[in-house]
Structure formats: structure tokens, C-alpha cells
Design a protein around this motif. Structure first.
Motif, PDB file in Angstrom:
ATOM      1  N   GLU A 202       0.822  -1.207   0.000  1.00 54.56           N
ATOM      2  CA  GLU A 202       0.000   0.000   0.000  1.00 54.56           C
ATOM      3  C   GLU A 202       0.856   1.256   0.000  1.00 54.56           C
ATOM      4  O   GLU A 202       0.557   2.236  -0.695  1.00 54.56           O
ATOM      5  CB  GLU A 202      -0.925  -0.011   1.211  1.00 54.56           C
ATOM      6  CG  GLU A 202      -1.997  -1.086   1.144  1.00 54.56           C
ATOM      7  CD  GLU A 202      -2.773  -1.251   2.439  1.00 54.56           C
ATOM      8  OE1 GLU A 202      -3.866  -1.834   2.406  1.00 54.56           O
ATOM      9  OE2 GLU A 202      -2.264  -0.807   3.509  1.00 54.56           O
ATOM     10  N   VAL A 203       1.933   1.235   0.778  1.00 57.97           N
ATOM     11  CA  VAL A 203       2.828   2.396   0.853  1.00 57.97           C
ATOM     12  C   VAL A 203       3.509   2.641  -0.494  1.00 57.97           C
ATOM     13  O   VAL A 203       3.601   3.783  -0.970  1.00 57.97           O
ATOM     14  CB  VAL A 203       3.865   2.202   1.980  1.00 57.97           C
ATOM     15  CG1 VAL A 203       4.944   3.289   1.920  1.00 57.97           C
ATOM     16  CG2 VAL A 203       3.186   2.206   3.343  1.00 57.97           C
ATOM     17  N   LEU A 204       3.982   1.560  -1.127  1.00 56.11           N
ATOM     18  CA  LEU A 204       4.666   1.707  -2.410  1.00 56.11           C
ATOM     19  C   LEU A 204       3.705   2.174  -3.506  1.00 56.11           C
ATOM     20  O   LEU A 204       4.081   2.952  -4.385  1.00 56.11           O
ATOM     21  CB  LEU A 204       5.331   0.389  -2.802  1.00 56.11           C
ATOM     22  CG  LEU A 204       6.514  -0.015  -1.915  1.00 56.11           C
ATOM     23  CD1 LEU A 204       7.010  -1.412  -2.282  1.00 56.11           C
ATOM     24  CD2 LEU A 204       7.654   0.992  -2.004  1.00 56.11           C
ATOM     25  N   LEU A 206       1.135   4.130  -3.002  1.00 56.53           N
ATOM     26  CA  LEU A 206       0.943   5.563  -2.764  1.00 56.53           C
ATOM     27  C   LEU A 206       2.131   6.350  -3.291  1.00 56.53           C
ATOM     28  O   LEU A 206       1.956   7.412  -3.918  1.00 56.53           O
ATOM     29  CB  LEU A 206       0.764   5.826  -1.268  1.00 56.53           C
ATOM     30  CG  LEU A 206       0.661   7.309  -0.885  1.00 56.53           C
ATOM     31  CD1 LEU A 206      -0.663   7.895  -1.369  1.00 56.53           C
ATOM     32  CD2 LEU A 206       0.812   7.501   0.614  1.00 56.53           C
ATOM     33  N   ARG A 207       3.318   5.856  -3.058  1.00 55.58           N
ATOM     34  CA  ARG A 207       4.520   6.545  -3.533  1.00 55.58           C
ATOM     35  C   ARG A 207       4.474   6.726  -5.053  1.00 55.58           C
ATOM     36  O   ARG A 207       4.771   7.808  -5.579  1.00 55.58           O
ATOM     37  CB  ARG A 207       5.759   5.755  -3.124  1.00 55.58           C
ATOM     38  CG  ARG A 207       7.059   6.323  -3.672  1.00 55.58           C
ATOM     39  CD  ARG A 207       8.242   5.416  -3.356  1.00 55.58           C
ATOM     40  NE  ARG A 207       9.375   5.860  -4.160  1.00 55.58           N
ATOM     41  CZ  ARG A 207       9.584   5.468  -5.416  1.00 55.58           C
ATOM     42  NH1 ARG A 207       8.750   4.625  -6.002  1.00 55.58           N
ATOM     43  NH2 ARG A 207      10.626   5.919  -6.087  1.00 55.58           N
ATOM     44  N   GLU A 208       4.083   5.671  -5.764  1.00 58.81           N
ATOM     45  CA  GLU A 208       3.979   5.766  -7.218  1.00 58.81           C
ATOM     46  C   GLU A 208       2.897   6.758  -7.624  1.00 58.81           C
ATOM     47  O   GLU A 208       3.027   7.476  -8.625  1.00 58.81           O
ATOM     48  CB  GLU A 208       3.668   4.382  -7.803  1.00 58.81           C
ATOM     49  CG  GLU A 208       4.844   3.413  -7.753  1.00 58.81           C
ATOM     50  CD  GLU A 208       5.990   3.858  -8.643  1.00 58.81           C
ATOM     51  OE1 GLU A 208       5.733   4.309  -9.781  1.00 58.81           O
ATOM     52  OE2 GLU A 208       7.155   3.770  -8.204  1.00 58.81           O
ATOM     53  N   ARG A 209       1.845   6.812  -6.853  1.00 60.81           N
ATOM     54  CA  ARG A 209       0.720   7.692  -7.194  1.00 60.81           C
ATOM     55  C   ARG A 209       1.088   9.165  -6.986  1.00 60.81           C
ATOM     56  O   ARG A 209       0.698  10.025  -7.782  1.00 60.81           O
ATOM     57  CB  ARG A 209      -0.478   7.318  -6.336  1.00 60.81           C
ATOM     58  CG  ARG A 209      -1.784   7.947  -6.734  1.00 60.81           C
ATOM     59  CD  ARG A 209      -2.939   7.191  -6.114  1.00 60.81           C
ATOM     60  NE  ARG A 209      -4.217   7.831  -6.383  1.00 60.81           N
ATOM     61  CZ  ARG A 209      -5.391   7.272  -6.124  1.00 60.81           C
ATOM     62  NH1 ARG A 209      -5.438   6.065  -5.602  1.00 60.81           N
ATOM     63  NH2 ARG A 209      -6.509   7.918  -6.389  1.00 60.81           N
ATOM     64  N   VAL A 210       1.847   9.453  -5.937  1.00 60.25           N
ATOM     65  CA  VAL A 210       2.273  10.838  -5.692  1.00 60.25           C
ATOM     66  C   VAL A 210       3.304  11.258  -6.736  1.00 60.25           C
ATOM     67  O   VAL A 210       3.251  12.372  -7.273  1.00 60.25           O
ATOM     68  CB  VAL A 210       2.830  11.002  -4.269  1.00 60.25           C
ATOM     69  CG1 VAL A 210       3.384  12.414  -4.049  1.00 60.25           C
ATOM     70  CG2 VAL A 210       1.751  10.698  -3.231  1.00 60.25           C
ATOM     71  N   ALA A 211       4.273  10.380  -7.009  1.00 55.31           N
ATOM     72  CA  ALA A 211       5.234  10.571  -8.111  1.00 55.31           C
ATOM     73  C   ALA A 211       5.920  11.929  -8.083  1.00 55.31           C
ATOM     74  O   ALA A 211       5.874  12.685  -9.045  1.00 55.31           O
ATOM     75  CB  ALA A 211       4.541  10.353  -9.456  1.00 55.31           C
ATOM     76  N   SER A 212       6.555  12.242  -6.944  1.00 60.58           N
ATOM     77  CA  SER A 212       7.294  13.504  -6.824  1.00 60.58           C
ATOM     78  C   SER A 212       8.684  13.226  -6.279  1.00 60.58           C
ATOM     79  O   SER A 212       8.851  12.409  -5.369  1.00 60.58           O
ATOM     80  CB  SER A 212       6.563  14.454  -5.876  1.00 60.58           C
ATOM     81  OG  SER A 212       7.388  15.570  -5.544  1.00 60.58           O
ATOM     82  N   ASP A 213       9.671  13.924  -6.818  1.00 61.55           N
ATOM     83  CA  ASP A 213      11.029  13.820  -6.294  1.00 61.55           C
ATOM     84  C   ASP A 213      11.132  14.376  -4.876  1.00 61.55           C
ATOM     85  O   ASP A 213      12.104  14.112  -4.183  1.00 61.55           O
ATOM     86  CB  ASP A 213      12.007  14.573  -7.196  1.00 61.55           C
ATOM     87  CG  ASP A 213      12.253  13.855  -8.513  1.00 61.55           C
ATOM     88  OD1 ASP A 213      11.901  12.666  -8.623  1.00 61.55           O
ATOM     89  OD2 ASP A 213      12.778  14.487  -9.451  1.00 61.55           O
ATOM     90  N   TRP A 214      10.144  15.159  -4.463  1.00 62.61           N
ATOM     91  CA  TRP A 214      10.167  15.776  -3.136  1.00 62.61           C
ATOM     92  C   TRP A 214       9.251  15.038  -2.160  1.00 62.61           C
ATOM     93  O   TRP A 214       8.871  15.574  -1.133  1.00 62.61           O
ATOM     94  CB  TRP A 214       9.816  17.254  -3.236  1.00 62.61           C
ATOM     95  CG  TRP A 214      10.920  17.990  -3.934  1.00 62.61           C
ATOM     96  CD1 TRP A 214      11.002  18.297  -5.257  1.00 62.61           C
ATOM     97  CD2 TRP A 214      12.138  18.449  -3.343  1.00 62.61           C
ATOM     98  NE1 TRP A 214      12.199  18.927  -5.534  1.00 62.61           N
ATOM     99  CE2 TRP A 214      12.913  19.036  -4.377  1.00 62.61           C
ATOM    100  CE3 TRP A 214      12.651  18.432  -2.043  1.00 62.61           C
ATOM    101  CZ2 TRP A 214      14.176  19.594  -4.147  1.00 62.61           C
ATOM    102  CZ3 TRP A 214      13.899  18.997  -1.812  1.00 62.61           C
ATOM    103  CH2 TRP A 214      14.645  19.556  -2.847  1.00 62.61           C
ATOM    104  N   PHE A 215       8.950  13.785  -2.485  1.00 59.13           N
ATOM    105  CA  PHE A 215       8.154  12.922  -1.621  1.00 59.13           C
ATOM    106  C   PHE A 215       8.934  11.639  -1.402  1.00 59.13           C
ATOM    107  O   PHE A 215       9.363  10.986  -2.357  1.00 59.13           O
ATOM    108  CB  PHE A 215       6.804  12.610  -2.269  1.00 59.13           C
ATOM    109  CG  PHE A 215       5.929  11.690  -1.449  1.00 59.13           C
ATOM    110  CD1 PHE A 215       5.262  12.166  -0.341  1.00 59.13           C
ATOM    111  CD2 PHE A 215       5.781  10.361  -1.805  1.00 59.13           C
ATOM    112  CE1 PHE A 215       4.444  11.318   0.414  1.00 59.13           C
ATOM    113  CE2 PHE A 215       4.969   9.506  -1.067  1.00 59.13           C
ATOM    114  CZ  PHE A 215       4.307   9.992   0.046  1.00 59.13           C
ATOM    115  N   GLY A 216       9.160  11.277  -0.121  1.00 59.71           N
ATOM    116  CA  GLY A 216       9.905  10.068   0.195  1.00 59.71           C
ATOM    117  C   GLY A 216       9.269   9.328   1.355  1.00 59.71           C
ATOM    118  O   GLY A 216       8.231   9.719   1.879  1.00 59.71           O
TER     119      GLY A 216
END
Length: 302
Positions: A202-204, A206-216
Motif C-alpha cells: 500500500e505504501v509503495l 501511494l509513492r507511485e501515485r504521488v510521483a514527486s522527487d520531493w516525496f519520500g
């Protein structure tokens, strides 16, 4: 120039051509030498939630906690926003600067800071207010010299909205916060907290969905509770920008002592370079609890 390039250089050039089409973390991963992972370099920070009770009661000041962490030989501190005067409002610049100077003069860095937010509430005005709250603290983090701001998804307490609706709200809010983080040089670090999202998958996603270099990702080892925690940690490790290494974690809902050697072996295998904040939550004097856990972590690091 030699005609034959190294494998690492070839990998870098191939990845560079793909950068516009992929998030930064994947592009960086693609540049690693195929012979093995990047050499890990781990620095220890103290998440000051370890001192939550004495900080909230006034028994200890933020300055005293910073001094104690310096005495123990930490590399950095991570002071959550709760411990700044006037929270949730941002502190005065003079106070931020005084804390920054105290940290610097103690030989420490600020590895990050964090706030409490909830992007799962159905009321759009409340979500917008929390986005504004995160943005204000992005600016505090920048002034403090903190490279990351820890944020949450939300408690998902209200009935009615579907899970997919909530995930969409969270992704939209994170994307807006990350854009603001990019303007101020602060990464939005999502801390999994066993709330809306509970698994590495689920976390991964979300990470793909946000897709920002400034999101980790701020990988909280104590909040992956549905399966084998070490397998979940290993899946998230390549995308971590900071950590929360706790004394206790959960295997399929059952609490157990953290095998810190195994956790740090995962960080090394992933080639993690950066701060690994540790946190104690047990009973007793937090100074003694932290001293004991820090000794254990140092032994695990060898």
C-alpha cells in the motif's frame, strides 16, 4: 578518454536518458553499479519523541534534550514540531534560530522534524487546513536546516468515504505538500503509522501515485504490523529517505523485540546513506532507556 567505459558509467548514462520518465529514486537506483549495492553510510539520530513525557510536562526543555543527545554522541536530532512553543502555530524565527545554533554548537545536525496531520477526513476544508499546516512547517523545517518533514496519512476514523476515496485525498494532499517542499528544499517524508495504509504494498502504491522527487518514505519499523516486519522493511528500504528505528515491532499483530542487527543489515543491503533516527517508547527514565538502546544499536552497527 578511454573508449571502454565502466559498468557504473554506462548504467548512469542509460539511466540519465530515462530521468524525465521516472521518479528520482528509481533513476538513482538504476545508476548503481550492477556489481552490487552502493556502500551504506548510516548516521545515528535521536527522534525526540523518546522524551515525549518530560518535554510535554516541562520536566525537560528542548535545549536540555539536545544537550543530552550531544553527550551521548549522536550525529543528529529529530525534534518533532510538538515540542516547539505555540505548536501547531510555527515558532518565532528567533526561537528557531536559537535551536539551530544550539544544535550546531553541540556538534549535531538536524536530521528532520515532523507534524501531526490527517488527510483522510471527509471535510475538504479540514484537509485543506492540514495541507496549509504542513506547508507552514515545511518553511520552519527549511529555516531549521531540516532536510525532511515527517507527515502522516491519517486515522481514517470517519465512516462513509470508501478506502479508495481516502487514498485519493491523501495522494492529492501529499502531492501539493511535496510541491511546496520542492520550493523550499524540504522532502515530505511519509511516515507509515498503522493508520490508513498498513502494508508495504500500500505504501509503495501511494509513492507511485504521488510521483514527486520531493516525496519520500520515513520507514517506521514499529508500524508494519500485518505480516513479517522484516520482509516489509526490506521492500520499503530502497525508497527510504529517513527512518524510525524502534525497540519493539509487530509480527502479524504480535509485539516482539526488534532485531536491530537484522534491521541495519537491511539498510546496508539497500545501500542506504543517511540518518537512522532511533526512538524509545518504554517505561522508566527516557535518558536511561535511550542510553541502553543506543548501546544496542551501536553494537549492531559494529
Amino acid at each position: 578518454m578511454p573508449r571502454i567505459q565502466s559498468r557504473a558509467r554506462r548504467a548512469f548514462l542509460q539511466a540519465a536518458a530515462l530521468v524525465p520518465a521516472m521518479p528520482l529514486a528509481r533513476a538513482v537506483a538504476a545508476t548503481k553499479d550492477p556489481a552490487g549495492p552502493c556502500r551504506a553510510h548510516i548516521k545515528l539520530s535521536c527522534n525526540l519523541y523518546s522524551f515525549n513525557a518530560p518535554l510535554r510536562s516541562g520536566e525537560m526543555s528542548l535545549e536540555q534534550v539536545i544537550d543530552f543527545c550531544a553527550e551521548l554522541g549522536f550525529d543528529a536530532v529529530d525534534p518533532t514540531g510538538y515540542y516547539f512553543p505555540g505548536y501547531p502555530e510555527p515558532p518565532a524565527d528567533a526561537y528557531v534560530n536559537a535551536v539551530k545554533r544550539r544544535v550546531f554548537s553541540s556538534g549535531l545536525d538536524v536530521s528532520g522534524t515532523g507534524v501531526r496531520n490527517d488527510f483522510t477526513v471527509p471535510d475538504g476544508a479540514k484537509r485543506a487546513a492540514d495541507v496549509a499546516h504542513v506547508k507552514r512547517w515545511v518553511e520552519v523545517a527549511a529555516k531549521l536546516g531540516a532536510p525532511v518533514l515527517r507527515v502522516f496519512d491519517g486515522r481514517a476514523e470517519a465512516t462513509g468515504p470508501t478506502r479508495e476515496q481516502r487514498i485519493g485525498w491523501v495522494a492529492d494532499c501529499f502531492r501539493e505538500c511535496a510541491a511546496h517542499g520542492g520550493r523550499h528544499g524540504v522532502v515530505i517524508a511519509y511516515q507509515n503509522h498503522d493508520e490508513l495504509l498498513k502494508t508495504a504494498d500500500e505504501v509503495l502504491a501511494l509513492r507511485e501515485r504521488v510521483a514527486s522527487d520531493w516525496f519520500g518514505l520515513n520507514v517506521d519499523v514499529g508500524s508494519l504490523r500485518t505480516g513479517d516486519p522484516y520482509e516489509e522493511i526490506a521492500r520499503l528500504a530502497p525508497f527510504a529517505c529517513t527512518w524510525q528505528v524502534k525497540e519493539r515491532l509487530y509480527r502479524r499483530g504480535q509485539e516482539e523485540k526488534t532485531d536491530v542487527r537484522r534491521v541495519f543489515a537491511i539498510l546496508r543491503e539497500a545501500g542506504y546513506r543517511g540518518y537512522a533516527p532511533i526512538e524509545t517508547l518504554g517505561e522508566g527514565d527516557p535518558r536511561e532507556e535511550l542510553r541502553r538502546f543506543l548501546d544496542e544499536v551501536r553494537q549492531a552497527l559494529g
